[in-house]
Motif scaffolding. Structure first.
Motif, PDB file in Angstrom:
ATOM      1  N   MET A   1     -13.148  19.122 -24.464  1.00 51.63           N
ATOM      2  CA  MET A   1     -12.279  18.643 -25.508  1.00 51.63           C
ATOM      3  C   MET A   1     -11.899  17.194 -25.193  1.00 51.63           C
ATOM      4  SD  MET A   1      -8.688  20.216 -26.861  1.00 51.63           S
ATOM      5  CE  MET A   1      -8.135  20.611 -25.247  1.00 51.63           C
ATOM      6  N   LYS A   2     -11.965  16.365 -26.213  1.00 50.86           N
ATOM      7  CA  LYS A   2     -11.608  14.960 -26.074  1.00 50.86           C
ATOM      8  C   LYS A   2     -10.345  14.683 -26.884  1.00 50.86           C
ATOM      9  CE  LYS A   2     -16.419  13.639 -25.616  1.00 50.86           C
ATOM     10  NZ  LYS A   2     -17.516  12.874 -26.181  1.00 50.86           N
ATOM     11  N   THR A   3      -9.722  13.546 -26.583  1.00 47.36           N
ATOM     12  CA  THR A   3      -8.532  13.173 -27.345  1.00 47.36           C
ATOM     13  C   THR A   3      -8.636  11.741 -27.855  1.00 47.36           C
ATOM     14  OG1 THR A   3      -7.218  12.214 -25.543  1.00 47.36           O
ATOM     15  CG2 THR A   3      -7.111  14.613 -25.810  1.00 47.36           C
ATOM     16  N   ARG A   4      -7.781  11.436 -28.814  1.00 46.97           N
ATOM     17  CA  ARG A   4      -7.676  10.080 -29.358  1.00 46.97           C
ATOM     18  C   ARG A   4      -6.357   9.447 -28.923  1.00 46.97           C
ATOM     19  NH1 ARG A   4      -7.410  10.349 -35.107  1.00 46.97           N
ATOM     20  NH2 ARG A   4      -7.731   8.108 -35.053  1.00 46.97           N
ATOM     21  N   ILE A   5      -5.787   9.946 -27.822  1.00 45.45           N
ATOM     22  CA  ILE A   5      -4.480   9.473 -27.374  1.00 45.45           C
ATOM     23  C   ILE A   5      -4.501   7.971 -27.108  1.00 45.45           C
ATOM     24  CG2 ILE A   5      -2.730   9.632 -25.564  1.00 45.45           C
ATOM     25  CD1 ILE A   5      -3.467  12.611 -25.321  1.00 45.45           C
ATOM     26  N   LYS A   6      -5.531   7.487 -26.432  1.00 44.74           N
ATOM     27  CA  LYS A   6      -5.603   6.062 -26.113  1.00 44.74           C
ATOM     28  C   LYS A   6      -5.594   5.222 -27.390  1.00 44.74           C
ATOM     29  CE  LYS A   6      -8.142   2.758 -23.319  1.00 44.74           C
ATOM     30  NZ  LYS A   6      -9.195   2.608 -22.311  1.00 44.74           N
ATOM     31  N   GLU A   7      -6.385   5.628 -28.352  1.00 45.31           N
ATOM     32  CA  GLU A   7      -6.460   4.924 -29.636  1.00 45.31           C
ATOM     33  C   GLU A   7      -5.109   4.942 -30.348  1.00 45.31           C
ATOM     34  OE1 GLU A   7      -8.416   5.926 -33.965  1.00 45.31           O
ATOM     35  OE2 GLU A   7      -9.513   6.556 -32.171  1.00 45.31           O
ATOM     36  N   LEU A   8      -4.459   6.086 -30.351  1.00 46.90           N
ATOM     37  CA  LEU A   8      -3.171   6.208 -31.025  1.00 46.90           C
ATOM     38  C   LEU A   8      -2.071   5.454 -30.279  1.00 46.90           C
ATOM     39  CD1 LEU A   8      -3.513   9.941 -32.019  1.00 46.90           C
ATOM     40  CD2 LEU A   8      -3.526   7.988 -33.576  1.00 46.90           C
ATOM     41  N   ARG A   9      -2.147   5.441 -28.951  1.00 46.58           N
ATOM     42  CA  ARG A   9      -1.192   4.646 -28.167  1.00 46.58           C
ATOM     43  C   ARG A   9      -1.283   3.176 -28.546  1.00 46.58           C
ATOM     44  NH1 ARG A   9      -1.781   3.225 -23.458  1.00 46.58           N
ATOM     45  NH2 ARG A   9      -3.802   4.070 -22.883  1.00 46.58           N
ATOM     46  N   ALA A  10      -2.502   2.694 -28.688  1.00 44.17           N
ATOM     47  CA  ALA A  10      -2.727   1.280 -29.033  1.00 44.17           C
ATOM     48  C   ALA A  10      -2.127   0.949 -30.393  1.00 44.17           C
ATOM     49  CB  ALA A  10      -4.215   0.967 -29.012  1.00 44.17           C
ATOM     50  N   ARG A  11      -2.198   1.890 -31.307  1.00 39.00           N
ATOM     51  CA  ARG A  11      -1.638   1.683 -32.646  1.00 39.00           C
ATOM     52  C   ARG A  11      -0.151   1.343 -32.569  1.00 39.00           C
ATOM     53  NH1 ARG A  11      -2.108   6.585 -36.760  1.00 39.00           N
ATOM     54  NH2 ARG A  11      -4.320   6.170 -36.414  1.00 39.00           N
ATOM     55  N   TYR A  12       0.548   1.962 -31.622  1.00 41.06           N
ATOM     56  CA  TYR A  12       1.985   1.739 -31.474  1.00 41.06           C
ATOM     57  C   TYR A  12       2.319   0.858 -30.271  1.00 41.06           C
ATOM     58  CZ  TYR A  12       2.258   5.351 -34.969  1.00 41.06           C
ATOM     59  OH  TYR A  12       2.110   6.055 -36.120  1.00 41.06           O
ATOM     60  N   ASP A  13       1.289   0.223 -29.711  1.00 40.51           N
ATOM     61  CA  ASP A  13       1.460  -0.691 -28.586  1.00 40.51           C
ATOM     62  C   ASP A  13       2.234  -0.038 -27.438  1.00 40.51           C
ATOM     63  OD1 ASP A  13       0.950  -3.135 -27.347  1.00 40.51           O
ATOM     64  OD2 ASP A  13       2.898  -3.943 -27.940  1.00 40.51           O
ATOM     65  N   ARG A  14       1.824   1.177 -27.085  1.00 39.94           N
ATOM     66  CA  ARG A  14       2.461   1.906 -25.988  1.00 39.94           C
ATOM     67  C   ARG A  14       1.504   1.994 -24.804  1.00 39.94           C
ATOM     68  NH1 ARG A  14       7.109   4.205 -27.877  1.00 39.94           N
ATOM     69  NH2 ARG A  14       7.110   4.956 -30.009  1.00 39.94           N
ATOM     70  N   THR A  15       2.064   1.858 -23.630  1.00 36.43           N
ATOM     71  CA  THR A  15       1.272   2.026 -22.410  1.00 36.43           C
ATOM     72  C   THR A  15       1.258   3.506 -22.039  1.00 36.43           C
ATOM     73  OG1 THR A  15       3.172   1.785 -20.931  1.00 36.43           O
ATOM     74  CG2 THR A  15       2.001  -0.249 -21.568  1.00 36.43           C
ATOM     75  N   GLN A  16       0.406   3.850 -21.085  1.00 37.25           N
ATOM     76  CA  GLN A  16       0.404   5.224 -20.581  1.00 37.25           C
ATOM     77  C   GLN A  16       1.776   5.568 -20.013  1.00 37.25           C
ATOM     78  OE1 GLN A  16      -2.818   5.203 -17.744  1.00 37.25           O
ATOM     79  NE2 GLN A  16      -4.341   5.740 -19.297  1.00 37.25           N
ATOM     80  N   GLU A  17       2.366   4.613 -19.313  1.00 42.79           N
ATOM     81  CA  GLU A  17       3.696   4.818 -18.719  1.00 42.79           C
ATOM     82  C   GLU A  17       4.747   5.057 -19.799  1.00 42.79           C
ATOM     83  OE1 GLU A  17       6.274   5.383 -15.607  1.00 42.79           O
ATOM     84  OE2 GLU A  17       4.139   4.941 -15.399  1.00 42.79           O
ATOM     85  N   ASP A  18       4.706   4.275 -20.881  1.00 44.24           N
ATOM     86  CA  ASP A  18       5.653   4.455 -21.993  1.00 44.24           C
ATOM     87  C   ASP A  18       5.558   5.869 -22.558  1.00 44.24           C
ATOM     88  OD1 ASP A  18       6.404   1.739 -21.857  1.00 44.24           O
ATOM     89  OD2 ASP A  18       5.027   1.161 -23.476  1.00 44.24           O
ATOM     90  N   LEU A  19       4.335   6.294 -22.847  1.00 48.13           N
ATOM     91  CA  LEU A  19       4.127   7.620 -23.427  1.00 48.13           C
ATOM     92  C   LEU A  19       4.551   8.713 -22.451  1.00 48.13           C
ATOM     93  CD1 LEU A  19       3.180   9.410 -25.730  1.00 48.13           C
ATOM     94  CD2 LEU A  19       0.841   9.183 -24.849  1.00 48.13           C
ATOM     95  N   ALA A  20       4.208   8.525 -21.196  1.00 46.60           N
ATOM     96  CA  ALA A  20       4.583   9.515 -20.176  1.00 46.60           C
ATOM     97  C   ALA A  20       6.098   9.704 -20.127  1.00 46.60           C
ATOM     98  CB  ALA A  20       4.044   9.089 -18.811  1.00 46.60           C
ATOM     99  N   LYS A  21       6.837   8.614 -20.149  1.00 55.04           N
ATOM    100  CA  LYS A  21       8.305   8.706 -20.131  1.00 55.04           C
ATOM    101  C   LYS A  21       8.840   9.399 -21.373  1.00 55.04           C
ATOM    102  CE  LYS A  21       9.207   4.758 -17.152  1.00 55.04           C
ATOM    103  NZ  LYS A  21       9.743   3.390 -17.058  1.00 55.04           N
ATOM    104  N   LEU A  22       8.238   9.104 -22.523  1.00 54.11           N
ATOM    105  CA  LEU A  22       8.691   9.726 -23.773  1.00 54.11           C
ATOM    106  C   LEU A  22       8.526  11.240 -23.764  1.00 54.11           C
ATOM    107  CD1 LEU A  22       7.368   7.275 -26.514  1.00 54.11           C
ATOM    108  CD2 LEU A  22       9.751   7.869 -26.079  1.00 54.11           C
ATOM    109  N   VAL A  23       7.461  11.719 -23.130  1.00 53.93           N
ATOM    110  CA  VAL A  23       7.178  13.160 -23.171  1.00 53.93           C
ATOM    111  C   VAL A  23       7.518  13.875 -21.859  1.00 53.93           C
ATOM    112  CG1 VAL A  23       5.452  12.905 -24.981  1.00 53.93           C
ATOM    113  CG2 VAL A  23       4.724  12.882 -22.598  1.00 53.93           C
ATOM    114  N   GLY A  24       8.005  13.134 -20.869  1.00 55.86           N
ATOM    115  CA  GLY A  24       8.485  13.765 -19.636  1.00 55.86           C
ATOM    116  C   GLY A  24       7.413  14.184 -18.649  1.00 55.86           C
TER     117      GLY A  24
END
Length: 65
Positions: A1-24
């Protein structure tokens, strides 16, 4: 299974660290999700979808093969 998380993160200008903090989770968890090396729990998938303002169906790419 693959994801589009990286692509969607870029849409909102979020880093991996930003997203990680948002979701715990740790940044490495987001990295592993993006590389397809980790399948999230339903709760985590829901939290990521909410943080990226999308649906779970939109960020996962299911291979039927």
């Amino acid at each position: 299974m693959k994801t589009r998380i990286k692509e969607l993160r870029a849409r909102y200008d979020r880093t991996q660290e930003d997203l990680a903090k948002l979701v715990g989770v740790r940044r490495e968890t987001i990295l592993f999700l993006e590389k397809g090396k980790y399948n999230p729990s339903l709760k985590l998938a829901h939290d990521i979808a909410k943080a990226l303002q999308t649906s779970i169906d939109e960020f996962f790419i299911f291979d039927d093969d």
